[in-house]
Design a protein around this motif. Structure first.
Motif, PDB file in Angstrom:
ATOM      1  N   ASP A  22       0.460  -1.071   0.037  1.00  0.00           N
ATOM      2  CA  ASP A  22      -0.035  -0.077   0.028  1.00  0.00           C
ATOM      3  C   ASP A  22       1.202   1.031  -0.099  1.00  0.00           C
ATOM      4  O   ASP A  22       1.915   1.243   0.768  1.00  0.00           O
ATOM      5  CB  ASP A  22      -0.940  -0.113   1.081  1.00  0.00           C
ATOM      6  N   VAL A  23       0.890   1.783  -1.053  1.00  0.00           N
ATOM      7  CA  VAL A  23       1.867   3.942  -1.202  1.00  0.00           C
ATOM      8  C   VAL A  23       1.644   4.747  -0.005  1.00  0.00           C
ATOM      9  O   VAL A  23       2.499   5.318  -0.121  1.00  0.00           O
ATOM     10  CB  VAL A  23       1.087   4.232  -2.619  1.00  0.00           C
ATOM     11  N   SER A  24      -0.018   4.296   0.493  1.00  0.00           N
ATOM     12  CA  SER A  24      -0.124   5.004   1.319  1.00  0.00           C
ATOM     13  C   SER A  24       0.771   4.356   2.505  1.00  0.00           C
ATOM     14  O   SER A  24       1.184   5.975   3.774  1.00  0.00           O
ATOM     15  CB  SER A  24      -1.437   5.523   1.741  1.00  0.00           C
ATOM     16  N   ILE A  25       1.289   3.416   3.051  1.00  0.00           N
ATOM     17  CA  ILE A  25       0.818   3.054   4.415  1.00  0.00           C
ATOM     18  C   ILE A  25       2.832   2.874   3.926  1.00  0.00           C
ATOM     19  O   ILE A  25       3.398   2.736   5.101  1.00  0.00           O
ATOM     20  CB  ILE A  25       0.526   1.430   5.142  1.00  0.00           C
ATOM     21  N   GLN A  26       3.489   2.871   2.857  1.00  0.00           N
ATOM     22  CA  GLN A  26       4.575   2.827   2.634  1.00  0.00           C
ATOM     23  C   GLN A  26       5.300   3.719   3.305  1.00  0.00           C
ATOM     24  O   GLN A  26       6.560   3.852   3.002  1.00  0.00           O
ATOM     25  CB  GLN A  26       5.487   2.010   1.252  1.00  0.00           C
ATOM     26  N   LYS A  27       4.671   4.714   3.129  1.00  0.00           N
ATOM     27  CA  LYS A  27       5.237   6.541   3.796  1.00  0.00           C
ATOM     28  C   LYS A  27       6.114   6.605   4.893  1.00  0.00           C
ATOM     29  O   LYS A  27       6.790   6.697   5.463  1.00  0.00           O
ATOM     30  CB  LYS A  27       4.536   7.176   4.018  1.00  0.00           C
ATOM     31  N   ASP A  28       5.765   5.043   6.073  1.00  0.00           N
ATOM     32  CA  ASP A  28       5.862   5.023   7.715  1.00  0.00           C
ATOM     33  C   ASP A  28       7.452   3.608   7.404  1.00  0.00           C
ATOM     34  O   ASP A  28       6.640   2.234   7.495  1.00  0.00           O
ATOM     35  CB  ASP A  28       4.878   4.637   8.305  1.00  0.00           C
ATOM     36  N   SER A  29       8.626   3.951   7.129  1.00  0.00           N
ATOM     37  CA  SER A  29       9.614   3.125   6.470  1.00  0.00           C
ATOM     38  C   SER A  29       9.757   2.428   7.825  1.00  0.00           C
ATOM     39  O   SER A  29       9.663   1.027   7.506  1.00  0.00           O
ATOM     40  CB  SER A  29      10.586   3.874   6.636  1.00  0.00           C
ATOM     41  N   MET A  30       9.424   2.553   9.611  1.00  0.00           N
ATOM     42  CA  MET A  30       9.431   1.928  10.855  1.00  0.00           C
ATOM     43  C   MET A  30       8.097   0.441  10.260  1.00  0.00           C
ATOM     44  O   MET A  30       8.748  -0.314  11.051  1.00  0.00           O
ATOM     45  CB  MET A  30       9.026   2.955  12.068  1.00  0.00           C
ATOM     46  N   ARG A  31       7.655   0.611   9.932  1.00  0.00           N
ATOM     47  CA  ARG A  31       6.282   0.032  10.023  1.00  0.00           C
ATOM     48  C   ARG A  31       6.327  -0.661   8.730  1.00  0.00           C
ATOM     49  O   ARG A  31       6.007  -2.094   9.014  1.00  0.00           O
ATOM     50  CB  ARG A  31       4.590   1.139   9.441  1.00  0.00           C
ATOM     51  N   PHE A  32       6.933  -0.302   7.802  1.00  0.00           N
ATOM     52  CA  PHE A  32       7.499  -0.677   6.467  1.00  0.00           C
ATOM     53  C   PHE A  32       8.928  -2.011   7.362  1.00  0.00           C
ATOM     54  O   PHE A  32       8.148  -3.387   7.082  1.00  0.00           O
ATOM     55  CB  PHE A  32       8.211  -0.711   4.946  1.00  0.00           C
ATOM     56  N   ARG A  33       9.323  -2.077   7.898  1.00  0.00           N
ATOM     57  CA  ARG A  33      10.174  -2.712   7.956  1.00  0.00           C
ATOM     58  C   ARG A  33      10.151  -3.694   9.657  1.00  0.00           C
ATOM     59  O   ARG A  33       9.641  -5.028   8.760  1.00  0.00           O
ATOM     60  CB  ARG A  33      11.206  -1.838   9.475  1.00  0.00           C
ATOM     61  N   ARG A  34       8.790  -3.170  10.166  1.00  0.00           N
ATOM     62  CA  ARG A  34       8.185  -4.394  10.952  1.00  0.00           C
ATOM     63  C   ARG A  34       7.208  -5.395  10.633  1.00  0.00           C
ATOM     64  O   ARG A  34       7.475  -6.681  10.868  1.00  0.00           O
ATOM     65  CB  ARG A  34       7.346  -3.726  12.001  1.00  0.00           C
ATOM     66  N   ASN A  35       6.832  -4.515   9.451  1.00  0.00           N
ATOM     67  CA  ASN A  35       5.837  -5.858   8.626  1.00  0.00           C
ATOM     68  C   ASN A  35       6.635  -7.006   7.828  1.00  0.00           C
ATOM     69  O   ASN A  35       6.667  -7.886   7.998  1.00  0.00           O
ATOM     70  CB  ASN A  35       5.118  -5.256   7.707  1.00  0.00           C
ATOM     71  N   LEU A  36       7.765  -6.352   7.176  1.00  0.00           N
ATOM     72  CA  LEU A  36       9.188  -7.106   7.204  1.00  0.00           C
ATOM     73  C   LEU A  36       9.115  -8.404   8.233  1.00  0.00           C
ATOM     74  O   LEU A  36       9.265  -9.564   7.727  1.00  0.00           O
ATOM     75  CB  LEU A  36      10.447  -6.363   6.166  1.00  0.00           C
ATOM     76  N   GLU A  37       9.341  -7.735   8.922  1.00  0.00           N
ATOM     77  CA  GLU A  37      10.144  -8.770  10.124  1.00  0.00           C
ATOM     78  C   GLU A  37       8.489  -9.488  10.348  1.00  0.00           C
ATOM     79  O   GLU A  37       8.961 -11.069  10.401  1.00  0.00           O
ATOM     80  CB  GLU A  37      10.873  -7.620  11.007  1.00  0.00           C
ATOM     81  N   ARG A  38       7.386  -9.270  10.283  1.00  0.00           N
ATOM     82  CA  ARG A  38       6.520 -10.330  10.487  1.00  0.00           C
ATOM     83  C   ARG A  38       6.686 -10.961   9.349  1.00  0.00           C
ATOM     84  O   ARG A  38       6.409 -12.045  10.307  1.00  0.00           O
ATOM     85  CB  ARG A  38       5.293  -9.215  11.136  1.00  0.00           C
ATOM     86  N   ILE A  39       6.783 -10.888   8.784  1.00  0.00           N
ATOM     87  CA  ILE A  39       6.424 -11.884   7.910  1.00  0.00           C
ATOM     88  C   ILE A  39       7.409 -13.462   7.851  1.00  0.00           C
ATOM     89  O   ILE A  39       7.656 -14.574   7.810  1.00  0.00           O
ATOM     90  CB  ILE A  39       6.625 -11.231   6.467  1.00  0.00           C
ATOM     91  N   GLY A  40       8.328 -11.860   8.514  1.00  0.00           N
ATOM     92  CA  GLY A  40      10.256 -13.264   8.587  1.00  0.00           C
ATOM     93  C   GLY A  40       9.946 -13.975   9.611  1.00  0.00           C
ATOM     94  O   GLY A  40       9.720 -15.559   9.433  1.00  0.00           O
ATOM     95  N   GLU A  41       8.780 -13.742  11.321  1.00  0.00           N
ATOM     96  CA  GLU A  41       8.701 -14.469  11.458  1.00  0.00           C
ATOM     97  C   GLU A  41       7.462 -15.865  11.502  1.00  0.00           C
ATOM     98  O   GLU A  41       7.794 -16.966  11.844  1.00  0.00           O
ATOM     99  CB  GLU A  41       8.105 -13.761  13.032  1.00  0.00           C
ATOM    100  N   ILE A  42       6.324 -14.959  10.547  1.00  0.00           N
ATOM    101  CA  ILE A  42       5.369 -16.366  10.116  1.00  0.00           C
ATOM    102  C   ILE A  42       6.587 -17.524   9.028  1.00  0.00           C
ATOM    103  O   ILE A  42       6.103 -18.413   9.449  1.00  0.00           O
ATOM    104  CB  ILE A  42       4.236 -16.030   8.958  1.00  0.00           C
ATOM    105  N   MET A  43       7.267 -16.838   8.518  1.00  0.00           N
ATOM    106  CA  MET A  43       8.166 -17.750   7.176  1.00  0.00           C
ATOM    107  C   MET A  43       9.028 -18.759   8.351  1.00  0.00           C
ATOM    108  O   MET A  43       9.237 -19.950   7.683  1.00  0.00           O
ATOM    109  CB  MET A  43       8.869 -17.360   6.365  1.00  0.00           C
ATOM    110  N   ALA A  44       9.430 -18.225   9.223  1.00  0.00           N
ATOM    111  CA  ALA A  44      10.404 -18.834  10.266  1.00  0.00           C
ATOM    112  C   ALA A  44       9.968 -19.993  10.567  1.00  0.00           C
ATOM    113  O   ALA A  44       9.609 -21.111  10.721  1.00  0.00           O
ATOM    114  CB  ALA A  44      11.091 -17.939  10.729  1.00  0.00           C
TER     115      ALA A  44
END
Length: 217
Positions: A22-44
């Motif tokens: 979502d281009v509107s949510i992407q503006k928040d870099s911290m939230r973008f990093r956190r979502n990548l981190e959470r996806i990493g947790e699910i994949m792990a």
């Protein structure tokens, strides 16, 4: 190579993926990093189901209890710089893992759409007879992952290899299937439509590194 597509069924994974795009949510870099981190947790967690476990005993305050515990901690190797938040998600779950880091980028040597993969930094422990988890948010052409896999396994052979990508293009998956060993596992959160003429994933999400850490020169 065996492909595991994780977003086929509705789950919280799809929520985190949607927020990454979502281009509107992407503006928040911290939230973008956190979502990548959470996806990493699910994949792990999903990858852990395919690893080896052994029964071990421990003492509670009241009695002995046997549990199925991971036999060997993996080596988590991420591709700089976009792979760092995803790497942290894996490390949150495989908290005893060894860690490796390797750089890779597209060098457009003619200032056009043609490119070569350049790697200038490697800090990786021995992967000999170990489980290698190679993590990278985006699988576009697949050239960087193949180049890095070959570099890592030139002198040492892991016992098993799991590649984890958040978003992949069919062309990149086909490239890995052509050049990587059959016993490799590819774990993908989402498989997108295609690559465009500039070799970027469509619909994709943009440049994961820039969205996580800011624009580069």
């Amino acid at each position: 190579m065996k492909v595991h597509h994780l977003s086929g069924n509705p789950s919280l994974l799809n929520q985190f993926l949607a927020e990454l795009r979502d281009v509107s949510i992407q503006k928040d870099s911290m939230r973008f990093r956190r979502n990548l981190e959470r996806i990493g947790e699910i994949m792990a967690y999903e990858i852990s189901k395919s690893l080896s476990f052994e029964e071990k005993s421990m003492m509670t305050p009241l009695a002995e209890k046997k549990s199925q515990l991971l036999s060997n901690q993996p080596v988590i190797c991420s591709i700089l710089r976009a792979g760092m938040p995803l790497h942290q998600g894996f490390l949150n779950y495989f908290d005893g893992a060894e860690n490796g880091f390797i750089s890779a980028y597209r060098n457009h040597y003619n200032n056009d759409d043609d490119f070569e993969i350049v790697s200038e930094y490697t800090a990786v422990p021995s992967i000999q007879n170990k489980t290698l988890l190679l993590v990278d948010p985006m699988l576009a052409t697949g050239q960087s992952l193949v180049a890095i896999f070959r570099a890592l396994t030139l002198e040492r052979i892991p016992s098993e290899v799991h590649i984890a990508c958040v978003i992949a293009a069919p062309e990149g998956i086909a490239h890995l299937e052509q050049y990587l060993p059959e016993n490799c596992h590819l774990w993908v959160a989402a498989i997108d439509e295609k690559l465009n003429e500039h070799h970027y994933i469509v619909p994709g999400l943009g440049d994961a590194g820039d969205l996580a850490y800011g624009n580069k020169l």
